[in-house]
Structure formats: C-alpha cells, structure tokens
Design a protein around this motif. Structure first.
Motif, PDB file in Angstrom:
ATOM      1  N   MET A   1       7.534  37.266   4.748  1.00  0.00           N
ATOM      2  CA  MET A   1       7.946  37.003   6.128  1.00  0.00           C
ATOM      3  C   MET A   1       9.390  37.441   6.324  1.00  0.00           C
ATOM      4  O   MET A   1      10.285  36.987   5.627  1.00  0.00           O
ATOM      5  CB  MET A   1       7.813  35.505   6.435  1.00  0.00           C
ATOM      6  CG  MET A   1       8.216  35.121   7.847  1.00  0.00           C
ATOM      7  SD  MET A   1       8.021  33.341   8.110  1.00  0.00           S
ATOM      8  CE  MET A   1       8.469  33.208   9.826  1.00  0.00           C
ATOM      9  N   SER A   2       9.611  38.334   7.269  1.00  0.00           N
ATOM     10  CA  SER A   2      10.959  38.810   7.570  1.00  0.00           C
ATOM     11  C   SER A   2      11.419  38.239   8.897  1.00  0.00           C
ATOM     12  O   SER A   2      10.650  38.173   9.862  1.00  0.00           O
ATOM     13  CB  SER A   2      10.993  40.343   7.629  1.00  0.00           C
ATOM     14  OG  SER A   2      10.689  40.901   6.368  1.00  0.00           O
ATOM     15  N   ILE A   3      12.682  37.821   8.939  1.00  0.00           N
ATOM     16  CA  ILE A   3      13.265  37.244  10.152  1.00  0.00           C
ATOM     17  C   ILE A   3      14.377  38.158  10.646  1.00  0.00           C
ATOM     18  O   ILE A   3      15.255  38.562   9.872  1.00  0.00           O
ATOM     19  CB  ILE A   3      13.850  35.847   9.879  1.00  0.00           C
ATOM     20  CG1 ILE A   3      12.774  34.917   9.304  1.00  0.00           C
ATOM     21  CG2 ILE A   3      14.457  35.265  11.148  1.00  0.00           C
ATOM     22  CD1 ILE A   3      11.617  34.648  10.240  1.00  0.00           C
ATOM     23  N   GLY A   4      14.325  38.495  11.930  1.00  0.00           N
ATOM     24  CA  GLY A   4      15.346  39.371  12.495  1.00  0.00           C
ATOM     25  C   GLY A   4      15.718  38.950  13.903  1.00  0.00           C
ATOM     26  O   GLY A   4      15.200  37.964  14.444  1.00  0.00           O
ATOM     27  N   GLU A 166      10.132  36.443  13.822  1.00  0.00           N
ATOM     28  CA  GLU A 166       9.486  37.249  12.786  1.00  0.00           C
ATOM     29  C   GLU A 166       9.456  38.715  13.194  1.00  0.00           C
ATOM     30  O   GLU A 166       9.173  39.048  14.355  1.00  0.00           O
ATOM     31  CB  GLU A 166       8.075  36.756  12.517  1.00  0.00           C
ATOM     32  CG  GLU A 166       7.420  37.410  11.315  1.00  0.00           C
ATOM     33  CD  GLU A 166       6.118  36.753  10.912  1.00  0.00           C
ATOM     34  OE1 GLU A 166       5.482  37.247   9.955  1.00  0.00           O
ATOM     35  OE2 GLU A 166       5.728  35.761  11.552  1.00  0.00           O
ATOM     36  N   VAL A 167       9.768  39.592  12.254  1.00  0.00           N
ATOM     37  CA  VAL A 167       9.722  41.038  12.440  1.00  0.00           C
ATOM     38  C   VAL A 167       8.963  41.638  11.258  1.00  0.00           C
ATOM     39  O   VAL A 167       8.764  40.970  10.231  1.00  0.00           O
ATOM     40  CB  VAL A 167      11.144  41.647  12.535  1.00  0.00           C
ATOM     41  CG1 VAL A 167      11.870  41.143  13.780  1.00  0.00           C
ATOM     42  CG2 VAL A 167      11.956  41.344  11.289  1.00  0.00           C
ATOM     43  N   GLN A 174      18.286  41.187   5.521  1.00  0.00           N
ATOM     44  CA  GLN A 174      18.011  41.663   4.166  1.00  0.00           C
ATOM     45  C   GLN A 174      18.760  40.864   3.106  1.00  0.00           C
ATOM     46  O   GLN A 174      18.283  40.707   1.985  1.00  0.00           O
ATOM     47  CB  GLN A 174      18.401  43.145   4.046  1.00  0.00           C
ATOM     48  CG  GLN A 174      17.761  44.042   5.078  1.00  0.00           C
ATOM     49  CD  GLN A 174      16.251  44.125   4.920  1.00  0.00           C
ATOM     50  OE1 GLN A 174      15.753  44.436   3.853  1.00  0.00           O
ATOM     51  NE2 GLN A 174      15.528  43.822   5.984  1.00  0.00           N
ATOM     52  N   ALA A 175      19.945  40.375   3.437  1.00  0.00           N
ATOM     53  CA  ALA A 175      20.752  39.615   2.475  1.00  0.00           C
ATOM     54  C   ALA A 175      21.822  38.854   3.229  1.00  0.00           C
ATOM     55  O   ALA A 175      22.223  39.243   4.331  1.00  0.00           O
ATOM     56  CB  ALA A 175      21.392  40.551   1.445  1.00  0.00           C
TER      57      ALA A 175
END
Length: 320
Positions: A1-4, A166-167, A174-175
């Motif tokens: 899961m990526s958050i942007g 979420e993206v 990324q960090a």
C-alpha cells in the motif's frame, strides 16, 4: 500500500506587510532586511482571523469544491494554536463538517507539517484506509517582537494543506526521516504561556531565536536529512526533480541548496514574498511550485525542514 498526496491547497491572508513597515517598527532599514534575509514582504492575517480560519481555508482548497467523503483523520501542524485547549484541529473539524473524525494538533514548530505527514501516513497504513487531511497553519504575527529586527523581518502568516490517500505502487511517499535534538531546545522558543512560566514579562510571551546558531545548525542538519531519505530509497541527488525546503529565509534556502550542490532551478522559493510561514511553509511552497509549473506524474520531490526543538524532517515522494 502506497500513500501519496492526492489533494493540495494553500491560503494566504490579504494584508501585505512591506519591509518599509518592518523597518519602521524595528528601527532598521529596508536594505538591511533585504540583504540579510532576501525577504521583500510577508502576509499578516487580520486581527479577527485565528489560526483555525487560515487552516480551514487551506483545507477547503486541498479538498476541492465538490462533495468530499470525510477523511479518516485530521492533523493540524501548528505552534500558534487558537488557544491552549481544545486542540485547534477540533475547531477545523467542526468548520469543515466532519463530525466524529479524529482530529488533533501536532507541534514540531517549522518541521511540524512533515511530522504530521509521517504520522498520517502511518495511520492510513494501519487503519481502515481512506484519506487523511494534513494542514500546516501558523499566525506568527501575534507573537512577533516588533522591536527585534532579527525575527520580525522573517515571519508571515499562512496555511497549506494536503490530502493523503492511496496511490499505485511506486508512487507516493518513498522514505521519511525525523530527528529531534532537545539539547538545543532553547535556540527557538516562546518562554511564557505554559506550565513552566504561565505569566511574566510581556516579552516572554513573544518569539525568540538565536539566529546565528540556528543558521549553523540548519546548514549542518538539513543536508544530512536530505541524504538520509535518498539513501533509504536508493535515489541519487541528481535524480530528484524538486527540493521543497522550509522557507526560513531566502538566503538560508539558497545556501542550503548550494551546500547540497542542487541547481537553484530545482528549489522553489516563496520566502521573498511570503517570508517564513512556519508549519505552513512546506505545503504553501509546494502549492506555489505546482501553480507555477505543474508537477508531473513520476516527479521525485524532497521535502525538508528544520524547526524549533530542534526538530528536523525530510520526506521523499514520487508525485502521482
């Protein structure tokens, strides 16, 4: 899961405060202010505008004009709350009509917005999903010592906000890197108003900063934070498209970029016209950069700040 970042907005007060006004208050010259800070003007909120009013306007800009589902959380980064209690975020929540949404303040002074972004990302990763509203807002005009040219020349009022959500994989945050060095907590402070010194000399309720030492601390610490997030993600400095630094003052931002070896074209500046807007600085500058030259999908962006505490934050994200 990526958050942007899936929403972005900012709000600036109407009143423009020129260097001529500041020079008259602080018995200095416009030339001194320009030479030392690179700042030409800043914005002040009206007397009847509170930090929450700035925050609500920025939040609405980030959320957009259409119907919006309530976020999973509201985080407000500020060191100039409306009042000691309750959290100013609760006032923002009420104004936005998001009843029941957990809402709280976070104070890491000028690094507060990045701290709030990292906390919000963690909440979304471990919670029910959805979005989080993160706002940075400050009204420093209320705590300025207008006789102190070293500080009153720097600060302005503003608010900026992002919606995190979420993206797709490979995009978003990324960090991140957070660091607090309490051994230097006295470098930036408002002494009175808390439990240690509830009252006292009126000047104790105003902002103080050891500017020279803070400058040296920033030049040592901010580049390390930038390299920390790059090393954690395996990204080279020359692979970053934009560096959005806390706008402490234009000269310091320019020096930080030079120390890192980053081309000025990659470092947007809002300090010349807005001054140091504290926790609002990063989102306000990101929004200004997006208006001037829209962020493209896949751009790598480093956000970095140093603030009172001393608190340092950096985030690397890939725009979606």
């Amino acid at each position: 899961m990526s958050i942007g970042i899936v929403g972005l907005g900012a709000h600036l007060p109407d009143r423009v405060v020129t260097n001529a006004e500041v020079a008259a208050w602080a018995d200095t010259t416009e030339e001194w202010i320009h030479t030392v800070t690179g700042i030409e003007e800043r914005r002040y909120a009206a007397d009847d505008e509170a930090t929450s009013d700035l925050a609500v306007a920025a939040a609405r800009a980030a959320l957009g004009s259409g119907p919006v589902a309530p976020p999973a959380a509201i985080l407000l980064a500020t060191s100039t709350p409306d009042q000691p209690q309750p959290a100013t975020a609760s006032v923002v929540q009420r104004a936005l009509g998001f009843a029941g949404v957990p809402s709280f303040d976070l104070n890491a002074v000028c690094s507060g917005f990045l701290y709030a972004v990292v906390v919000a990302e963690a909440l979304l990763r471990t919670g029910p999903g959805g979005t989080a509203l993160v706002v940075g807002a400050d009204k420093y005009s209320t705590i300025m010592n207008r006789r102190d040219r070293r500080t009153v020349s720097l600060f302005g009022d503003a608010a900026g906000a992002v919606v995190l959500g979420e993206v797709p994989a490979g995009y978003g945050i990324q960090a991140s890197h957070l660091l607090t060095d309490g051994h230097h907590a006295e470098l930036i402070e408002v002494r009175a108003g808390g439990t240690r010194l509830p009252a006292g000399d009126p000047d104790d309720h105003l902002f103080r900063m050891n500017g020279f030492v803070v400058r040296e601390y920033v030049l040592r610490t901010l580049p390390k934070a930038v390299h920390a997030v790059l090393d954690a993600s395996g990204v080279r400095l020359d692979e970053v498209d934009r560096f959005v630094f806390h706008q402490a003052n234009a000269r310091l931002v320019e020096t930080c970029a030079e120390e890192l070896g980053v081309p000025p074209a990659k470092v947007p500046l809002t300090a010349p016209l807005l001054g140091n807007t504290a926790a609002a600085s990063i989102p306000v500058t990101l929004a200004a950069a997006h208006r001037e030259r829209p962020l493209r999908r896949g751009e790598r962006i480093v956000l970095a700040a140093v603030g009172g505490g001393m608190s340092t934050g950096a985030v690397l994200l890939t725009w979606y």
